[in-house]
Design an enzyme around this catalytic site. Structure first.
Site, PDB file in Angstrom:
ATOM      1  CG  HIS A  31     -19.972 -28.618 -22.407  1.00 28.06           C
ATOM      2  ND1 HIS A  31     -19.090 -29.203 -22.663  1.00 28.06           N
ATOM      3  CD2 HIS A  31     -21.134 -29.531 -22.876  1.00 28.06           C
ATOM      4  CE1 HIS A  31     -19.295 -30.382 -23.352  1.00 28.06           C
ATOM      5  NE2 HIS A  31     -20.605 -30.681 -23.239  1.00 28.06           N
ATOM      6  CG  HIS A  42     -15.790 -27.645 -16.662  1.00 32.25           C
ATOM      7  ND1 HIS A  42     -14.435 -27.296 -17.308  1.00 32.25           N
ATOM      8  CD2 HIS A  42     -16.315 -27.944 -17.840  1.00 32.25           C
ATOM      9  CE1 HIS A  42     -14.355 -27.336 -18.466  1.00 32.25           C
ATOM     10  NE2 HIS A  42     -15.347 -27.716 -18.856  1.00 32.25           N
TER      11      HIS A  42
END
Length: 244
Positions: A158, A207
């Site tokens: 992302h 993450h």
């Protein structure tokens, strides 16, 4: 006589000044791209050796309720807000925005610029996939994930895709705007959007912070590389100018 000489010299000095400024901008972009790539390599080495684990863990837990690690900081609407931000870096949204931009360039008959944009964005997706497969870093397991994930953790797809795409599109848009303040505003908003997408990945617990930092670095280096390629191709009249 002196006035005539000065009047004749002025255009030459202006052209020379423009050339120097152009070369300076090119050099600056090269240095920034190199710095981003170097930073990624250094960070990747530290991640591979496990040296980022402590700071990754500390940052990730700092964004959680100390009494309940399953609860991100802030009310529920904040969590939903960051889910919205994280979607802006998803493959589906990135592909849609790229196709929309490509359609606009096609309507403007800028087919080579369209090809350049497509290669830049699709290339970033392929590179990110290869890096994920190469490092194969597990996702954080300290806290529940606030979004579904299907791939490895390093680097953040992302963060990388958002940075590569939005910086490239921001640069293209800035070239058709009339004044520097507006150009700066557009580029600043592109940077802010990239930061929000990356931060949302850490906030949602999908993450490690180092994943996101690596995504920002390599995404920035990739975008800057294509800015340089586009500038050179436009100077050589191989790709259409984006100015109107």
């Amino acid at each position: 006589m002196n006035h005539r000489f000065a009047a004749a010299l002025r255009p030459l000095l202006g052209a020379a000044g423009s050339a120097v400024a152009r070369e300076f901008r090119t050099l600056l972009l090269m240095l920034l791209a190199t710095g981003g790539l170097w930073g990624f390599i250094e960070l990747a080495d530290e991640v591979a050796e496990g040296q980022t684990h402590d700071i990754d863990t500390a940052i990730l837990l700092a964004l959680r309720n100390p009494a309940d690690p399953t609860d991100p900081l802030g009310p529920r609407w904040v969590e939903e807000l960051f889910r919205d931000f994280t979607a802006l870096g998803g493959v589906g949204v990135i592909v849609f925005i790229t196709l929309a931009s490509a359609g606009y360039l096609a309507l403007q008959r800028k087919y080579r610029a369209l090809l350049l944009l497509t290669i830049a964005v699709s290339g970033s997706l392929l590179i990110n996939t290869a890096l994920k497969l190469g490092f194969d870093r597990p996702r954080p397991d300290l806290v529940p994930h606030g979004a579904y994930v299907y791939t490895a953790s390093f680097p953040s797809g992302h963060a990388m895709l958002a940075t590569a795409t939005y910086l490239t599109l921001g640069a293209l848009l800035a070239r058709v705007l009339p004044d520097r303040r507006t150009k700066l505003f557009v580029l600043t908003m592109a940077v802010v959007l990239c930061l929000l997408v990356g931060f949302s990945r850490v906030y949602l617990g999908v993450h490690w912070p180092s994943d996101v930092a690596a995504g920002w670095m390599v995404g920035t280096a990739w975008a800057l590389l294509w800015w340089l390629v586009a500038r050179w191709l436009q100077r050589e009249r191989i790709v259409e100018e984006t100015e109107t």
